[in-house]
Design a protein around this motif. Structure first.
Motif, PDB file in Angstrom:
ATOM      1  N   ARG A 213      43.859  21.980 -62.029  1.00  0.00           N
ATOM      2  CA  ARG A 213      45.128  22.357 -61.380  1.00  0.00           C
ATOM      3  C   ARG A 213      45.167  23.851 -61.089  1.00  0.00           C
ATOM      4  NH1 ARG A 213      49.141  18.725 -65.142  1.00  0.00           N
ATOM      5  NH2 ARG A 213      48.997  16.820 -63.881  1.00  0.00           N
ATOM      6  N   LEU A 214      44.697  24.659 -62.042  1.00  0.00           N
ATOM      7  CA  LEU A 214      44.667  26.106 -61.850  1.00  0.00           C
ATOM      8  C   LEU A 214      43.751  26.467 -60.679  1.00  0.00           C
ATOM      9  CD1 LEU A 214      45.392  28.981 -62.723  1.00  0.00           C
ATOM     10  CD2 LEU A 214      43.481  28.874 -64.345  1.00  0.00           C
ATOM     11  N   GLN A 215      42.565  25.840 -60.622  1.00  0.00           N
ATOM     12  CA  GLN A 215      41.621  26.118 -59.536  1.00  0.00           C
ATOM     13  C   GLN A 215      42.223  25.726 -58.191  1.00  0.00           C
ATOM     14  OE1 GLN A 215      38.589  27.741 -59.917  1.00  0.00           O
ATOM     15  NE2 GLN A 215      38.804  27.875 -57.700  1.00  0.00           N
TER      16      GLN A 215
ATOM     17  N   MET B 218      44.706  28.354 -57.216  1.00  0.00           N
ATOM     18  CA  MET B 218      44.063  29.605 -56.775  1.00  0.00           C
ATOM     19  C   MET B 218      43.429  29.436 -55.386  1.00  0.00           C
ATOM     20  SD  MET B 218      42.486  31.112 -60.401  1.00  0.00           S
ATOM     21  CE  MET B 218      40.890  30.648 -59.969  1.00  0.00           C
ATOM     22  N   ASP B 219      42.978  28.225 -55.057  1.00  0.00           N
ATOM     23  CA  ASP B 219      42.307  27.990 -53.773  1.00  0.00           C
ATOM     24  C   ASP B 219      43.276  27.696 -52.634  1.00  0.00           C
ATOM     25  OD1 ASP B 219      39.891  28.323 -55.039  1.00  0.00           O
ATOM     26  OD2 ASP B 219      39.438  26.178 -55.179  1.00  0.00           O
ATOM     27  N   ARG B 220      44.565  27.568 -52.913  1.00  0.00           N
ATOM     28  CA  ARG B 220      45.498  27.118 -51.877  1.00  0.00           C
ATOM     29  C   ARG B 220      45.633  28.082 -50.710  1.00  0.00           C
ATOM     30  NH1 ARG B 220      49.975  28.916 -55.624  1.00  0.00           N
ATOM     31  NH2 ARG B 220      50.881  30.594 -54.428  1.00  0.00           N
TER      32      ARG B 220
ATOM     33  N   VAL C 261      41.769  16.877 -59.190  1.00  0.00           N
ATOM     34  CA  VAL C 261      42.986  16.852 -60.013  1.00  0.00           C
ATOM     35  C   VAL C 261      43.406  15.406 -60.266  1.00  0.00           C
ATOM     36  CG1 VAL C 261      45.460  17.409 -60.030  1.00  0.00           C
ATOM     37  CG2 VAL C 261      43.797  19.144 -59.334  1.00  0.00           C
ATOM     38  N   ALA C 262      43.385  14.580 -59.246  1.00  0.00           N
ATOM     39  CA  ALA C 262      43.786  13.179 -59.400  1.00  0.00           C
ATOM     40  C   ALA C 262      42.873  12.450 -60.381  1.00  0.00           C
ATOM     41  CB  ALA C 262      43.780  12.475 -58.040  1.00  0.00           C
ATOM     42  N   GLU C 263      41.584  12.724 -60.316  1.00  0.00           N
ATOM     43  CA  GLU C 263      40.640  12.065 -61.221  1.00  0.00           C
ATOM     44  C   GLU C 263      40.855  12.529 -62.662  1.00  0.00           C
ATOM     45  OE1 GLU C 263      37.453   9.506 -62.362  1.00  0.00           O
ATOM     46  OE2 GLU C 263      38.945   9.540 -60.779  1.00  0.00           O
TER      47      GLU C 263
END
Length: 188
Positions: free
Chosen positions: A14-16, A19-21, A36-38
């Protein structure tokens, strides 16, 4: 992997993703949300079972692996069929070049597709059509099988309407090429 480790991996993902958004090069990248879903799925699975995570016991992972194996088998079969078709096209082209594509060469299922390969490769010669038409008219080779004749329904209707005309068409196709054209085909 324990439930605690899965929860930590979920938070890292989630953090990554957060940060990538703002990165333009990752705007259309679906890996972040999928990861994230996995991790959410795995964390939820471990929270309900209380055990450790093992991909061998994960039905979703096993279903995905089985689907991958089936897709690979289908692809291998497709490649094998393409190789066999190309080999048959090579064989027919060699017969044409040698001037030996005649009644002594029996048709096989898939010869119409091999003809299409010859056309696509630029190695087609009209002798092939005459040979196929003659075999169909004679009901020889694979055309002796009633199921094969269903592939060419229009020709079957013509043959039933006027068998003599069908035989005449096959003969005309066979003899429509002058000997010089056959010799040219053999020079290819």
């Amino acid at each position: 992997m324990t439930a605690t480790e899965a929860a930590a991996a979920l938070e890292d993902a989630r953090l990554q993703q957060h940060m990538d958004r703002d990165r333009e090069d990752l705007a259309d990248d679906e890996r972040g949300p999928a990861e994230v879903a996995e991790w959410e799925r795995i964390a939820q699975l471990l929270a309900t079972t209380g055990g450790t995570y093992d991909p061998e016991g994960d039905a979703v992972v096993q279903d995905e692996l089985a689907a991958d194996r089936r897709a690979e088998e289908v692809e291998q079969q497709r490649l094998q069929e393409q190789q066999q078709l190309a080999a048959r096209a090579d064989e027919l082209a060699a017969h044409v070049r040698a001037g030996r594509l005649d009644r002594t060469v029996e048709t096989r299922p898939g010869d119409e597709a091999a003809r299409d390969v010859l056309i696509h490769r630029g190695d087609y010669h009209p002798v092939v059509d005459g040979w196929l038409a003659q075999a169909f008219a004679d009901r020889s080779g694979h055309y002796a099988d009633p199921a094969a004749n269903g592939e060419l329904e229009f020709a079957g209707r013509l043959a039933q309407a006027d068998p003599e005309a069908t035989d005449a068409l096959a003969a005309w196709l066979e003899h429509s090429l002058a000997p010089a054209e056959l010799a040219e085909a053999g020079d290819r």
